[in-house]
Design a protein around this motif. Structure first.
Motif, mmCIF file in Angstrom:
data_model
loop_
_atom_site.group_PDB
_atom_site.id
_atom_site.type_symbol
_atom_site.label_atom_id
_atom_site.label_comp_id
_atom_site.label_asym_id
_atom_site.label_seq_id
_atom_site.Cartn_x
_atom_site.Cartn_y
_atom_site.Cartn_z
ATOM 1 N N ASN A 122 0.806 -1.170 -0.031
ATOM 2 C CA ASN A 122 -0.055 -0.190 -0.079
ATOM 3 C C ASN A 122 0.936 1.415 0.156
ATOM 4 O O ASN A 122 0.556 2.248 0.744
ATOM 5 C CB ASN A 122 -0.993 0.115 1.197
ATOM 6 N N PHE A 123 1.948 1.052 -0.694
ATOM 7 C CA PHE A 123 3.071 2.425 -0.799
ATOM 8 C C PHE A 123 2.261 3.454 -1.574
ATOM 9 O O PHE A 123 1.155 3.161 -2.404
ATOM 10 C CB PHE A 123 4.065 1.967 -1.693
ATOM 11 N N PRO A 124 2.660 4.645 -1.471
ATOM 12 C CA PRO A 124 1.835 5.709 -2.309
ATOM 13 C C PRO A 124 1.857 5.405 -3.752
ATOM 14 O O PRO A 124 2.875 5.041 -4.272
ATOM 15 C CB PRO A 124 2.766 7.020 -1.883
ATOM 16 N N GLY A 125 0.807 5.386 -4.357
ATOM 17 C CA GLY A 125 0.731 5.166 -5.751
ATOM 18 C C GLY A 125 0.770 3.791 -6.219
ATOM 19 O O GLY A 125 0.591 3.638 -7.331
ATOM 20 N N ARG A 126 0.834 2.958 -5.304
ATOM 21 C CA ARG A 126 1.250 1.317 -5.702
ATOM 22 C C ARG A 126 -0.192 0.956 -6.560
ATOM 23 O O ARG A 126 0.105 0.153 -7.619
ATOM 24 C CB ARG A 126 1.419 0.458 -4.489
ATOM 25 N N MET A 127 -1.454 1.199 -6.126
ATOM 26 C CA MET A 127 -2.366 0.916 -6.967
ATOM 27 C C MET A 127 -2.815 1.645 -8.041
ATOM 28 O O MET A 127 -3.987 1.518 -8.335
ATOM 29 C CB MET A 127 -3.580 -0.007 -5.979
ATOM 30 N N GLY A 128 -2.178 2.920 -8.253
ATOM 31 C CA GLY A 128 -2.526 3.813 -9.281
ATOM 32 C C GLY A 128 -2.251 5.104 -8.863
ATOM 33 O O GLY A 128 -0.864 5.433 -8.821
ATOM 34 N N SER A 129 -3.107 5.995 -8.494
ATOM 35 C CA SER A 129 -2.772 7.130 -8.110
ATOM 36 C C SER A 129 -2.103 7.455 -6.933
ATOM 37 O O SER A 129 -2.448 6.804 -6.063
ATOM 38 C CB SER A 129 -4.065 7.934 -8.200
ATOM 39 N N LYS A 130 -1.201 8.524 -6.803
ATOM 40 C CA LYS A 130 -0.514 8.669 -5.315
ATOM 41 C C LYS A 130 -1.495 9.296 -4.592
ATOM 42 O O LYS A 130 -1.427 9.441 -3.287
ATOM 43 C CB LYS A 130 0.298 9.923 -5.843
ATOM 44 N N ASP A 187 10.390 3.542 -1.687
ATOM 45 C CA ASP A 187 10.226 2.302 -2.397
ATOM 46 C C ASP A 187 10.303 2.207 -3.687
ATOM 47 O O ASP A 187 10.653 3.583 -4.538
ATOM 48 C CB ASP A 187 8.820 1.724 -2.095
ATOM 49 N N THR A 188 10.462 1.179 -4.575
ATOM 50 C CA THR A 188 10.872 1.340 -5.848
ATOM 51 C C THR A 188 9.763 1.696 -6.839
ATOM 52 O O THR A 188 10.094 2.515 -7.767
ATOM 53 C CB THR A 188 11.322 -0.183 -6.488
ATOM 54 N N ASP A 189 8.607 1.729 -6.416
ATOM 55 C CA ASP A 189 7.576 2.468 -6.937
ATOM 56 C C ASP A 189 7.814 4.199 -6.956
ATOM 57 O O ASP A 189 7.270 4.614 -7.907
ATOM 58 C CB ASP A 189 6.127 2.386 -6.555
ATOM 59 N N GLN A 190 8.377 4.623 -5.936
ATOM 60 C CA GLN A 190 8.651 6.032 -5.998
ATOM 61 C C GLN A 190 9.691 6.299 -6.848
ATOM 62 O O GLN A 190 10.023 7.254 -7.244
ATOM 63 C CB GLN A 190 8.936 6.582 -4.476
ATOM 64 N N ILE A 191 10.627 5.458 -6.936
ATOM 65 C CA ILE A 191 12.218 5.559 -7.666
ATOM 66 C C ILE A 191 11.856 5.721 -9.102
ATOM 67 O O ILE A 191 12.081 6.621 -9.781
ATOM 68 C CB ILE A 191 12.970 4.456 -7.421
#
Ligand code: SF4
Lengths: 435, 184
Positions: free
Chosen positions: A393-401, B16-20
């Motif tokens: 559930n990181f920022p933007g993981r499933m789409g929008s930040k 995390d790598t999504d942010q990178i």
């Protein structure tokens, strides 16, 4: 030696290896998919030559699953690269999109096809390759350079990890799922709590789980930074594997005098339904603590939360109810998608239960678990607040930040879909499960 | 690998790598020069704006109309590079022009990818150094003494020696290392 040390020792032809040692190990299976396969192939050719052959055709498994049902031209080009490579190398284990061989999410397809086997060493170009540790093997994610190297040599240089052991004592309560256990652990040790280490799951609570439950545990070790997750193999493992392959494996176990980095014990009876709040898998709360939080979407899918038992759990909660949330159902594999149409709960197929409630029924793939191109099924394109059975559930993981994601068990996600708010599943489970 | 000098970009914990490099950018070919430059443009663009370029925030790592970053060194909080196994993450940092990262701890796949691919050097600091650097400060890493110096403030901080991976870093990646070790 620990189980992990023993597997790596065997794979490197040594009688002993300790945590901290470095060794070249022989690889049993190399797995790759549509996102990392093409660059891996590029690296392989760059270093071994244009006409080089993979080290062992039978040990390379390619499962496209990430960006499948999209019009994105670059994503579709990736599939073409895989096809060309498979044809040129004459690889037998390729599961092409648009054919009856298409599988869906690699980490669930691998066991279905008999590629996860006790005592083996598996590397994959995907961080959740650790899922296969549920079968008593060493399995971990690697990058394209390492994968390109394995493609040519069948070997990799690894550092032997220390093992953290997590023991669950006593019967797991019926309203608790494997997802609750692993969210509890990650919340306790943090997203870097197991960095560089192996995480072993043990105790009668864990050994009473079926393979899918164990896979949910090992799947998410990477969310605590773990190198690999592992469960000692037993009859449950053997029954599952032997049904799917006649590969002759050698099961290995911990030695009695194995040395661990640490041992943590949990009393199963004290476990409660858990969530991870936005935007980190270790941002834990009990469901009771956040009960009533408003949601706009529910998502049941992915390698960790889109297995058959996950849907059976959701159906138990949802049957006979009405939904307040837009709910997305994404089976991990095509086999599971088919089984949804035959498996019944309370006299109705799971497919009919979900469809009858108005759920959006997806094709087998990673779908919105990792966002993906903007036309991806279930993607959070705006400011959605989603409760999901996925693993990140990181920022933007499933789409929008701007979107927010709560991670939870299929029971909790289903109960929340009924009320539109985060809801404890105990209130909606059939009596025998809710006690 | 002796000295690396340039401007620093500062980030918080758990990048995390999504942010990178966000998943929807992974479609560009890494082999085609005209496409791979986009990894430089979108590098670290997934970091929430207020946390991008600390302490001030709202500083993009790469200007939206450029393909290369003005920053050579990244100083970050703990657990840098967590998340997916995508090698595009350290690769995109290299394409953007970064040569080293400094963080107290790394997610292991990122660390391994950075080293085995020879993309950039992941140095471990003894403690979180983010408070001691501001984005745009001039910084120098000394790979022999294992130190990082903030040339703007004049202060020097120790780094952990590279240890086991020094041989791979010095060789320039796993392929070169394996050749030396007689494995290919
Ligand atoms: S379902 Fe999600 S976590 Fe699993 S392999 Fe696909 S993108 Fe990764």
């Amino acid at each position: 030696m620990t189980l992990t040390e023993k597997i790596l020792a065997k794979a490197s032809g040594k009688t002993n290896l300790d945590a901290g040692d470095n060794a070249w190990v022989d690889v049993d299976i190399l797995m790759t998919h549509d996102v990392c396969g093409p660059p891996t192939i590029g690296i392989f050719k760059k270093h071994f030559g244009k006409d080089a052959k993979v080290w062992d055709k039978d040990k390379v498994v390619i499962i496209p699953d990430h960006y499948i049902f999209t019009a994105d031209k670059y994503a579709n080009r990736n599939i073409d690269i895989l096809r060309d490579f498979v044809e040129e190398q004459d690889l037998p284990h390729y599961y092409d999109v648009g054919t009856s061989r298409y599988k869906g999410v690699c980490h669930v397809a691998m066991p279905e096809e008999g590629f996860t086997r006790p005592g083996n060493v598996l590397f994959g170009t995907d961080s959740h390759t650790c899922t296969a540790g549920a079968f008593g093997q060493f399995a971990t994610g690697i990058g394209n350079t390492d994968a390109g190297f394995i493609m040519g040599t069948g070997k990799l240089w690894v550092k032997v990890p220390e093992t953290m052991k997590f023991i669950f004592e006593g019967e797991i309560p019926p309203y608790i799922m494997a997802k609750d256990l692993i969210l509890q652990i990650i919340g306790d040790i943090g997203v870097d709590g197991a960095t560089y280490r192996a995480m072993e799951f043990a105790g009668d609570g864990v050994m009473a789980m079926d393979m899918e439950g164990r896979m949910t545990l090992t799947n998410m070790v990477i969310e605590a930074g773990g190198k690999n997750g592992i469960v000692e193999p037993d009859q449950v493992t053997f029954d599952y594997v032997q049904k799917r392959t006649d590969y002759n494996f050698e099961a290995l176990y911990n030695d009695d005098n194995a040395k661990y980095h640490s041992v943590r014990r949990y009393k199963s009876s004290e476990l409660v339904p858990m969530v991870a709040k936005p935007h980190s898998p270790d941002n834990k709360a009990t469901v009771r603590e956040v009960e009533g939080t408003k949601l706009t979407r529910a998502y049941i899918g992915s390698c960790t939360g889109g297995k058959m038992t996950d849907f059976i759990a959701a159906a138990k909660v949802l049957k006979g109810q009405e939904l307040k949330l837009e709910t997305f159902i994404v089976p991990a594999t095509t086999l599971i998608r088919e089984e949804l149409k035959t498996e019944t709960y309370d006299g109705e197929t799971l497919w009919n239960i979900f469809e009858g409630l108005g759920c959006h029924m997806g094709e087998a793939s990673c779908a919105a678990c990792l966002g993906g191109p903007s036309d991806t099924f279930g993607r959070l394109n705006h400011e959605e607040i989603c409760i999901s059975t996925t693993n990140r559930n990181f920022p933007g993981r499933m789409g929008s930040k701007k979107a927010q994601v709560y991670l939870a068990s299929p029971y909790t996600v289903a109960a929340s879909a009924i009320t539109g708010k985060i809801t404890d599943p105990r209130e909606y489970l059939p009596v025998e499960a809710a006690v | 690998m002796s000295k690396i000098k340039g401007k620093v970009f500062v980030l918080g914990d758990n990048i995390d790598t999504d942010q990178i490099i966000s998943a929807h950018h992974l479609v560009y070919s890494l082999d085609k020069p005209e496409e791979r430059i986009f990894y430089g443009r979108f590098c670290l663009s997934g970091v929430p704006d207020e946390q991008s370029g600390l302490p001030q925030g709202n500083i993009p790592f790469t200007d939206p109309d450029k393909f290369e970053s003005e920053f050579t060194i990244v100083v970050a909080g703990k657990n840098f590079g967590c998340g997916s196994s995508r090698e595009h993450a350290p690769f995109s940092m290299q394409i953007a022009g970064a040569q080293a990262v400094v963080s107290p701890t790394y997610a292991r796949i990122f660390y391994r990818n950075a080293v085995d691919g020879g993309f950039l050097i992941p140095y471990e600091s003894l403690e979180d150094l983010t408070e001691n650097f501001s984005t745009h400060d001039e910084v120098e890493i000394d790979g022999v003494e294992d130190t990082i110096t903030n040339l703007t403030t004049g202060k020097t901080y120790p780094l952990k020696p590279l240890g086991d991976v020094a041989d791979i870093v010095n060789a320039g990646g796993i392929f070169e290392f394996a050749k030396k070790a007689g494995m290919m």
